[in-house]
Design an enzyme around this catalytic site. Structure first.
Site, PDB file in Angstrom:
ATOM      1  N   TYR A 145      35.845 114.407  83.490  1.00 34.98           N
ATOM      2  CA  TYR A 145      35.803 113.667  84.764  1.00 34.98           C
ATOM      3  C   TYR A 145      36.149 114.563  85.963  1.00 34.98           C
ATOM      4  O   TYR A 145      35.291 114.854  86.811  1.00 34.98           O
ATOM      5  CB  TYR A 145      36.772 112.495  84.639  1.00 34.98           C
ATOM      6  CG  TYR A 145      37.042 111.703  85.892  1.00 34.98           C
ATOM      7  CD1 TYR A 145      36.025 111.418  86.809  1.00 34.98           C
ATOM      8  CD2 TYR A 145      38.323 111.205  86.150  1.00 34.98           C
ATOM      9  CE1 TYR A 145      36.296 110.669  87.945  1.00 34.98           C
ATOM     10  CE2 TYR A 145      38.589 110.456  87.276  1.00 34.98           C
ATOM     11  CZ  TYR A 145      37.580 110.192  88.176  1.00 34.98           C
ATOM     12  OH  TYR A 145      37.849 109.459  89.301  1.00 34.98           O
TER      13      TYR A 145
ATOM     14  N   PHE B 135      41.187 122.641  83.665  1.00 35.76           N
ATOM     15  CA  PHE B 135      41.273 121.179  83.497  1.00 35.76           C
ATOM     16  C   PHE B 135      41.364 120.775  82.038  1.00 35.76           C
ATOM     17  O   PHE B 135      41.759 119.656  81.724  1.00 35.76           O
ATOM     18  CB  PHE B 135      40.010 120.503  84.081  1.00 35.76           C
ATOM     19  CG  PHE B 135      39.785 120.796  85.522  1.00 35.76           C
ATOM     20  CD1 PHE B 135      40.354 119.986  86.499  1.00 35.76           C
ATOM     21  CD2 PHE B 135      39.037 121.890  85.923  1.00 35.76           C
ATOM     22  CE1 PHE B 135      40.172 120.263  87.843  1.00 35.76           C
ATOM     23  CE2 PHE B 135      38.850 122.183  87.265  1.00 35.76           C
ATOM     24  CZ  PHE B 135      39.418 121.367  88.229  1.00 35.76           C
ATOM     25  N   ALA B 136      40.929 121.659  81.116  1.00 38.39           N
ATOM     26  CA  ALA B 136      40.783 121.275  79.709  1.00 38.39           C
ATOM     27  C   ALA B 136      42.126 120.872  79.108  1.00 38.39           C
ATOM     28  O   ALA B 136      43.075 121.662  79.112  1.00 38.39           O
ATOM     29  CB  ALA B 136      40.194 122.439  78.912  1.00 38.39           C
ATOM     30  N   ALA B 137      42.196 119.656  78.610  1.00 33.51           N
ATOM     31  CA  ALA B 137      43.427 119.151  77.987  1.00 33.51           C
ATOM     32  C   ALA B 137      43.131 117.798  77.365  1.00 33.51           C
ATOM     33  O   ALA B 137      42.118 117.174  77.674  1.00 33.51           O
ATOM     34  CB  ALA B 137      44.524 118.982  79.046  1.00 33.51           C
TER      35      ALA B 137
ATOM     36  N   TYR C  90      52.635 113.931  76.293  1.00 35.18           N
ATOM     37  CA  TYR C  90      51.593 114.406  77.224  1.00 35.18           C
ATOM     38  C   TYR C  90      52.241 115.046  78.452  1.00 35.18           C
ATOM     39  O   TYR C  90      51.942 116.200  78.801  1.00 35.18           O
ATOM     40  CB  TYR C  90      50.671 113.237  77.624  1.00 35.18           C
ATOM     41  CG  TYR C  90      49.849 113.541  78.856  1.00 35.18           C
ATOM     42  CD1 TYR C  90      48.910 114.572  78.851  1.00 35.18           C
ATOM     43  CD2 TYR C  90      50.028 112.812  80.042  1.00 35.18           C
ATOM     44  CE1 TYR C  90      48.168 114.875  79.994  1.00 35.18           C
ATOM     45  CE2 TYR C  90      49.292 113.106  81.179  1.00 35.18           C
ATOM     46  CZ  TYR C  90      48.367 114.136  81.155  1.00 35.18           C
ATOM     47  OH  TYR C  90      47.650 114.437  82.282  1.00 35.18           O
TER      48      TYR C  90
END
Ligand SMILES: NC(=O)c1ccc[n+]([C@@H]2O[C@H](COP(=O)([O-])OP(=O)(O)OC[C@H]3O[C@@H](n4cnc5c(N)ncnc54)[C@H](O)[C@@H]3O)[C@@H](O)[C@H]2O)c1
Length: 320
Positions: A13, A71-73, A139
């Site tokens: 997104y 952003f990857a997570a 998280y």
């Protein structure tokens, strides 16, 4: 001056919207994404796409890149509580491998997606960057750990880094919008009710110490967020790790969001009150003073009805 950027998680997104903004500003973009939660068709046209994992970033990163936008997570709070190892492995292990690959390749600029979840139950509202961090789930803890890692990388090895702590990201930008599976964010969930994909929206607790008893959150348009990333690339200074909150400084309750969706979509949106969820703070609102001062950020799309209208337009296109 145009640059060359690696965007990790650019099939997701927020990453896809930022990649689109970078392309529109005339930059060269490579998206690195393993499609674990993202979508191939989400990668903006004009970006080079590499299907791969950040843990293997060294395979693709070289000194021709000016910076990495990371952003990857994984970002599902509930899942992180029952499968914490998945979050340490991907968010922390992946970021560690990415930092090593950047060091090796001599890429010395980073913009990282941090989160309001690093603060947990805040001692003060609005939340400033010096507010005590005390994440209430794995998280948030994994993201805070990466922030610590970046601080030490900047101090020891001269990385120039900016962590942007997003509050509730919403809205869409053209063909790039929110598609999480399962969806856990309020606005797309309420829009699913308007689309007939879900019967009612659950309101988790209506006895919070807020004006209407429901939780209050700070919603930020994803395009305003993208603007902040381009400014952060300019602000990144060797040896410094700058952390900035990104929000509008205004809170909307769950009920206000539902009412706004009713107005925008014309759908009645039935709601069902459910028990509170553990770890949901009553109010999370950002102070973005630092982002305004240090980045020169000036959000222009704070209107909730506008944010919802953009998300609604995207949701209708995706389902067609
Ligand atoms: N959406 C929000 O409201 C919000 C709020 C605060 C922070 N954030 C942070 O912003 C970032 C982006 O969030 P989003 O909502 O766009 O999520 P998303 O799930 O849509 O995007 C994440 C992308 O990363 C990719 N990815 C995950 N692990 C990977 C790996 N090991 N290697 C390569 N690619 C990988 C996924 O396939 C996906 O395309 C995340 O880091 C998230 O923690 C999001």
């Amino acid at each position: 001056m145009s640059g060359k950027y690696l965007v990790t998680g650019g099939a997701g997104y927020v990453g896809s919207v930022v990649a689109q903004h970078l392309l529109e500003a005339g930059h060269e973009v490579t998206v690195l994404d393993n499609l674990s939660t993202g979508f191939r068709e989400g990668v903006p046209a004009g970006a080079t796409f590499v299907e791969g994992d950040i843990r293997d970033a060294a395979k693709w990163l070289d000194s021709s890149y000016d910076a990495v936008l990371h952003f990857a997570a994984f970002s599902q709070v509930g899942e992180s509580v029952v499968k914490p190892e998945k979050y340490w492995e991907n968010n922390v292990g992946g970021s560690m491998a990415l930092l090593a690959a950047m060091r090796e390749a001599g890429v010395r600029k980073l913009v990282f997606s941090s989160t309001a979840a690093t603060y947990g139950e805040p001692d003060e509202v609005p939340i400033v960057e010096t507010t005590r961090t005390s994440p209430t789930n794995p998280y948030g803890a994994s993201k805070l750990s990466v922030d610590f890692m970046i601080t030490s990388e900047a101090a020891a090895h001269g990385l120039g880094a900016v962590s942007l702590r997003y509050f509730n990201v919403a809205g869409a930008y053209g063909s790039c919008g929110e598609r999480h599976e399962p969806e856990s964010h309020l606005i797309p969930l309420v829009l699913q009710v308007a689309q007939g994909k879900r019967e009612a929206i659950s309101v988790f607790g209506d006895d919070y110490p807020t004006p209407d008893g429901t939780c209050v959150r700070d919603y930020i348009h994803v395009a305003d967020l993208a603007d902040a990333h381009l400014l952060a690339l300019k602000a990144a200074t060797p040896g410094e790790h700058l952390i900035c909150n990104l929000g509008n400084g205004e809170g909307f309750s769950v009920r206000q969001v539902i009412e706004t969706v009713r107005q925008v979509t014309g759908h009645p949106i039935p709601e069902v009150v459910a028990p509170r969820r553990g770890g949901d703070p009553a109010t999370l609102v950002a102070s973005a003073t630092r982002a305004k001062e240090r980045l020169g950020w000036n959000p222009t799309r704070a209107d909730l009805a506008g944010i919802v209208a953009d998300a609604w337009a995207f949701a209708q296109n995706v389902s067609n």
